[in-house]
Enzyme design. Sequence first.
Site, PDB file in Angstrom:
ATOM      1  N   PHE A  38     -84.605  32.879 -23.914  1.00 35.12           N
ATOM      2  CA  PHE A  38     -83.285  33.497 -24.096  1.00 35.12           C
ATOM      3  C   PHE A  38     -82.935  34.544 -23.048  1.00 35.12           C
ATOM      4  O   PHE A  38     -82.257  35.516 -23.346  1.00 35.12           O
ATOM      5  CB  PHE A  38     -83.159  34.112 -25.502  1.00 35.12           C
ATOM      6  CG  PHE A  38     -83.875  33.348 -26.572  1.00 35.12           C
ATOM      7  CD1 PHE A  38     -83.544  32.026 -26.844  1.00 35.12           C
ATOM      8  CD2 PHE A  38     -84.879  33.934 -27.312  1.00 35.12           C
ATOM      9  CE1 PHE A  38     -84.206  31.298 -27.826  1.00 35.12           C
ATOM     10  CE2 PHE A  38     -85.559  33.221 -28.293  1.00 35.12           C
ATOM     11  CZ  PHE A  38     -85.215  31.902 -28.554  1.00 35.12           C
ATOM     12  N   HIS A  39     -83.344  34.319 -21.777  1.00 32.91           N
ATOM     13  CA  HIS A  39     -83.097  35.306 -20.729  1.00 32.91           C
ATOM     14  C   HIS A  39     -82.376  34.718 -19.512  1.00 32.91           C
ATOM     15  O   HIS A  39     -82.774  34.979 -18.375  1.00 32.91           O
ATOM     16  CB  HIS A  39     -84.420  35.931 -20.280  1.00 32.91           C
ATOM     17  CG  HIS A  39     -85.177  36.608 -21.365  1.00 32.91           C
ATOM     18  ND1 HIS A  39     -86.547  36.805 -21.318  1.00 32.91           N
ATOM     19  CD2 HIS A  39     -84.771  37.139 -22.549  1.00 32.91           C
ATOM     20  CE1 HIS A  39     -86.939  37.427 -22.418  1.00 32.91           C
ATOM     21  NE2 HIS A  39     -85.880  37.640 -23.184  1.00 32.91           N
ATOM     22  N   PRO A  40     -81.307  33.927 -19.668  1.00 33.39           N
ATOM     23  CA  PRO A  40     -80.597  33.430 -18.485  1.00 33.39           C
ATOM     24  C   PRO A  40     -79.961  34.583 -17.714  1.00 33.39           C
ATOM     25  O   PRO A  40     -79.380  35.497 -18.304  1.00 33.39           O
ATOM     26  CB  PRO A  40     -79.548  32.483 -19.069  1.00 33.39           C
ATOM     27  CG  PRO A  40     -79.350  32.947 -20.476  1.00 33.39           C
ATOM     28  CD  PRO A  40     -80.673  33.468 -20.918  1.00 33.39           C
TER      29      PRO A  40
END
Length: 549
Positions: free
Chosen positions: A479-481
Amino acid sequence: MPVEEEFDYIVVGAGSAGCVLAGRLSEDPATRVLLLEAGPADNSLWIHLPIGYGKTMWSPTYNWRFETDPDPNMNGRRIYWPRGKTLGGSSAINGLIYIRGQREDYDHWAALGNAGWGYDDVLPYFIRSEGNQRGADAFHGADGPLKVSDIGAKHELIEAFIEGAQQIGPLSVKRTEDFNGAEQAGAGYYQLTTHQGWRCSTAKAYLDPAKGRSNLRIATQALATGLVFEGRRAAGVRYTQGGAAKTARCRAEVLLCAGAIQSPQLLQLSGIGPRAVLEQRGVPMVHELPGVGENLQDHLQIRLGYECAKPITTNDQLNSWFGQAKMGLEWLLHRTGPLAVGINQGGCFMRALADANGQPVAATPDIQFHVATLSADMAGGKVHPWSGFTLSICQLRPESRGHIRIRSRDPAEPPEMQPNYLATELDRATAVAGVKAARAIAAAPAMRPYVKREIKPGPDATSDADLLEFCRNNGATIFHPTGTCRMGSDPLAVVDARLRVHGIGGLRVVDCSAMPTLVSGNTNAPAVMMAEKAVDLIREDATAGALAR
């Protein structure tokens, strides 16, 4: 199309950064601020209860529920990408972990030509934002809006993991009490963005105190559809709300805080981006910026699942009525226990990639662990019927780069999302090394009494090729774009070191898309830091502009 009154600033996206900007900028009563959020208000109990992460993970109301395009490096799989769609954005649905990254991450940003973004430059903004229950010191703040808390009770399984991480030879790391202090390396408990048993999203931290201000308007269910330009300057935002098309205009600046997927999407929809992409989609060119939507980076999460030999896991509590009642009572009476913690309690930052002699090759940690005292087939999924726990690893600084590109002129259509995971040899080797490191900790003397069996990858996965195939078939986002409107001064940079979009006046991007490279850890705290710094930049430029006039 009806025109609303003018504002000084229009903030697009009420997420981790947008709430900070709206809250801080509206502190000046002479400044009028409009905050646009495509999702609804953050009214659900599951948002505010830390363990509610498992519910919001799949919520069509509070989550965009994106899905990537088929990734050729992941055997053609589509990867589920949850993103927050409510006040607080992803800070309202994330795993709550408070991690800043490494000193070297920010010094690298500065070395790339981004003056003012070195570690010593950004540390004061981390401190300004932070309200740490431990109090203030050289690295931490006690009085900031974003509340940061310890995990109250120690867990037998986490203690065994921390001890096991000290027993694996050259890769061993010491126990640490602070991943955000002088050194990141170590194994320990995470601190969480919680306060007295409740989640502290940026909506809670920055927006709630500002909601009564007459100079701040918060518009929910308001989907931004495009930017309004006057020549080469952003002058407003078009959006839809309640089925009606609206326009808001601004005197000073439009501030894009829609995140690494939707900030580049909105720029491209508005005619700012790569010429070929805009021409293919029939979008009139306003300003050619080839880097918009490029440079996409993300942490690939590899989750190893274990059956625990002792009935001490959250699975055991969730799978019994007595356990559920005990959890509920613990939270109701004391605001403690699993309901107040969320999913991951402990972790580790270590150097996993090693040379032929088994010595680590990276100068700083290249792998992060998240340790959950539960197990499920996927993050946020239903827990297994057995006692279980999860060791998940991610490579901290991937070389792989993907892209975000609009598919059409329809603002409601999700863009093309291609993460391009595991595209380089370093990324593949580091993923395999991380899995091996996790297995080594699970096999360490401290952990042996707790491991009944390895469920994933399982005993049949023995070679490096087997483990790489496991990563391809099971890897998912953590969940770190980031990086799709990156900061810099080269031809592929989108914003400058003051976060202003190159070639367009009155427009900034303030979110994780502006990161030139991914930080070594979770991205929520850095997003808040970036917004706190952006407030100073915005005010400085406004003062300079007024003096120039």
